[in-house]
Design an enzyme around this catalytic site. Structure first.
Site, PDB file in Angstrom:
ATOM      1  N   LYS A 183       0.864  -1.175   0.000  1.00  0.00           N
ATOM      2  CA  LYS A 183       0.000   0.000   0.000  1.00  0.00           C
ATOM      3  C   LYS A 183       0.906   1.232   0.000  1.00  0.00           C
ATOM      4  O   LYS A 183       1.411   1.656   1.021  1.00  0.00           O
ATOM      5  CB  LYS A 183      -0.913   0.001   1.231  1.00  0.00           C
ATOM      6  CG  LYS A 183      -2.263   0.727   1.012  1.00  0.00           C
ATOM      7  CD  LYS A 183      -2.148   2.220   0.712  1.00  0.00           C
ATOM      8  CE  LYS A 183      -1.899   3.005   1.978  1.00  0.00           C
ATOM      9  NZ  LYS A 183      -1.908   4.503   1.713  1.00  0.00           N
ATOM     10  N   GLU A 259       9.505   1.688  11.282  1.00  0.00           N
ATOM     11  CA  GLU A 259      10.484   2.773  11.256  1.00  0.00           C
ATOM     12  C   GLU A 259       9.675   4.056  11.195  1.00  0.00           C
ATOM     13  O   GLU A 259       9.051   4.373  10.185  1.00  0.00           O
ATOM     14  CB  GLU A 259      11.428   2.628  10.051  1.00  0.00           C
ATOM     15  CG  GLU A 259      12.668   3.503  10.151  1.00  0.00           C
ATOM     16  CD  GLU A 259      12.437   4.881   9.552  1.00  0.00           C
ATOM     17  OE1 GLU A 259      12.282   5.834  10.353  1.00  0.00           O
ATOM     18  OE2 GLU A 259      12.408   5.006   8.339  1.00  0.00           O
ATOM     19  N   CYS A 293      13.292  10.890   7.320  1.00  0.00           N
ATOM     20  CA  CYS A 293      13.192  10.580   8.744  1.00  0.00           C
ATOM     21  C   CYS A 293      14.519  10.779   9.465  1.00  0.00           C
ATOM     22  O   CYS A 293      14.537  10.998  10.680  1.00  0.00           O
ATOM     23  CB  CYS A 293      12.705   9.155   8.932  1.00  0.00           C
ATOM     24  SG  CYS A 293      13.744   7.916   8.104  1.00  0.00           S
ATOM     25  N   GLU A 395       8.417  16.490  15.754  1.00  0.00           N
ATOM     26  CA  GLU A 395       8.921  16.331  14.390  1.00  0.00           C
ATOM     27  C   GLU A 395       8.151  17.251  13.440  1.00  0.00           C
ATOM     28  O   GLU A 395       6.919  17.254  13.414  1.00  0.00           O
ATOM     29  CB  GLU A 395       8.772  14.880  13.927  1.00  0.00           C
ATOM     30  CG  GLU A 395       9.347  14.641  12.543  1.00  0.00           C
ATOM     31  CD  GLU A 395       9.170  13.210  12.066  1.00  0.00           C
ATOM     32  OE1 GLU A 395      10.093  12.668  11.441  1.00  0.00           O
ATOM     33  OE2 GLU A 395       8.088  12.632  12.335  1.00  0.00           O
TER      34      GLU A 395
END
Length: 491
Positions: A183, A259, A293, A395
């Site tokens: 996906k 992750e 990331c 973040e």
């Protein structure tokens, strides 16, 4: 066909592309211009059921029992085919993300090739655990572990490095004999779909690789992760979404590899090579418009060189070139969407409310050339913030960083570790002993010394805290994508 562009991005199930349905589709926008460039067929729940069933059938029909050497050879053929169609993948990645052509070529598509070849080598060289056990009376027993495919694996990949992260997951999954239901992010559906063609050309059996497009809750993402036929989930994305996926799979106790987000720190000591540090920080803060990331959003600088580092980083930020993705001189692309830009701009407001000084950037650029409808934002640096401010704790996922001074090594370590995340860190120093000492003191999955994003694909990749669960890369990937059965034979 559509009135927008005439281009459809279709689902791929059981070795075939599925005819699209106007009633269940969404538009894909070019982030650089804001113009629609394709229509995407959204998978409904029955289509996801078909994809999972096709994957299970492919396993049962023999894919899981295919010899390792044949699976490794197939991965190498896939890598060859990506190279043959290299510019098609570059164009697809640019259309979805707006990233500069130089990055798409040198990082995204090049790493896809490397991922297939690396895991072909890793699986071909992998051994098995065995132990010879001494028993009473001089007898012995042999214990050995047989690793078997995990099964049907849901592969959920994000929009920032879509092809790189997709191949990072499916290469070891396929190498280990699994079937996958992919996906992709709704923002970046193109390369996962193009890869379906390449894998079919490489000889992958029907049903082993399936692609279903859509969104998260109430769409393909939820249908895949909650499906009882899924044996494991590998996910890269935000910490909040990862938490939701974990709740979804918890009732069935399926293994997960996550992750997730990062609020990564760089620690710069006063004995550093200034130019080397500035070059590295420029990459770690601004690569992919900060949408990695591993990017650095917190820069801690020893006070005696703080002004020099801040001034040099401002100069390099102002030297970045925002522009058309296909222009070889462009260094920095747009954010992925207007929605994401609104999020980043919200943090600009929070920084102002916290009393930050904007030393460069801080707004939306005007670029002309048909680009002002895109999701552009200025590379931005702040001073005057502390670890208690939201922009230093949360973040942001944009081309931004807060620069904060420190005095001692112990203070730097304390500041860097003062976070709920734990993905990556970088340490900049010419003192070899300090580099080792501080890097090992970082509460992260990965720490670099005098470099950033330098990867050996055989090494473990992942984070701690809100940054994830588990490790992938090299044998770590093989362990996630297989289940061991221990066999004990009394001799």
């Amino acid at each position: 066909m559509t009135a927008d562009t005439g281009r459809w991005i279709r689902n791929f199930v059981d070795g075939r592309f599925v005819d699209p349905d106007e009633r269940s589709s969404f538009t894909k926008v070019d982030p650089a211009t804001g113009a629609v460039h394709a229509r995407v067929h959204e998978a409904d729940e029955p289509l996801v059921d078909r994809a999972v069933a096709a994957a299970r059938r492919a396993l049962d029909d023999g894919w899981a029992r295919t010899p390792v050497r044949e699976r490794a050879a197939l991965l190498r053929r896939a890598a060859d085919r990506i190279e043959e169609r290299f510019e098609e993948f570059v164009a697809a990645e640019i259309a979805d993300t707006g990233k500069p052509v130089t990055q798409a070529r040198e990082l995204d598509v090049a790493r896809a090739v490397a991922n297939f070849r690396t895991f072909a080598d890793v699986v071909a060289a992998a051994g098995q655990e065995s132990f010879l056990t001494d028993l009473a009376g001089g007898r012995q027993a042999l214990n050995y572990a047989v690793r078997k495919p995990l099964g049907v694996v849901a592969v959920i990949v994000p929009w920032n490095l879509p092809l790189l992260l997709l191949t990072w997951k499916i290469a070891p999954a396929l190498a280990c004999g699994n079937a996958v239901v992919v996906k992709p992010s709704e923002e970046t559906p193109s390369t996962a779909t193009l890869l379906a063609e390449v894998l079919a050309e490489a000889g992958l059996p029907a049903g082993v690789y399936n692609v279903v497009h859509g969104f998260g809750g109430g769409s393909a993402g939820e249908y895949v992760t909650s499906h009882p036929g899924i044996d494991g989930v590998t996910f890269t994305g935000s910490s909040a979404t990862g938490s939701h996926v974990m709740k979804t799979v918890a009732p069935r106790v399926r293994p997960v590899s996550f992750e997730l987000g990062g609020k990564n720190a760089a620690v710069v000591f006063d004995d550093v090579d200034i130019d080397e540090a500035l070059d590295g920080l420029t990459r770690s803060v601004f690569t992919n418009t900060g949408q990695v990331c591993l990017c650095t959003e917190r820069v801690y600088v020893q006070r005696s060189v703080f002004d020099e580092i801040a001034g040099g980083l401002v100069e390099r930020a102002r030297g970045l070139r925002l522009g058309r993705p296909l222009d070889e001189a462009t260094t920095t692309g747009p954010l992925i969407s207007q929605t994401h830009r609104d999020k980043v701009l919200h943090y600009f407001d929070l920084a102002e409310q916290a009393g930050a000084e904007v030393i460069t950037g801080g707004g939306v650029p005007r670029l002309g050339e048909g680009l002002d409808g895109g999701s552009w934002i200025e590379p931005t640096l702040w001073t005057g913030l502390t670890n208690s401010d939201r922009v230093v704790r949360e973040e942001i996922f944009g081309p931004v960083a807060a620069l904060i001074p420190f005095d001692t090594e112990a203070e730097a370590i304390s500041l860097a570790n003062d976070t709920d995340y734990g993905l990556a860190a970088s340490v900049w120093t010419n003192d070899l002993r300090r580099g080792h000492r501080v890097a090992q003191s970082m509460n992260v999955g990965m720490a670099w010394v005098n470099t950033w994003f330098l990867r050996d694909l055989r090494s473990p990749f992942g984070g701690v805290g809100l940054s994830g669960i588990g490790r992938e890369g090299g044998e770590s990937s093989l362990h996630f994508y297989t289940e061991p059965t221990n066999v004990c034979v009394q001799l």
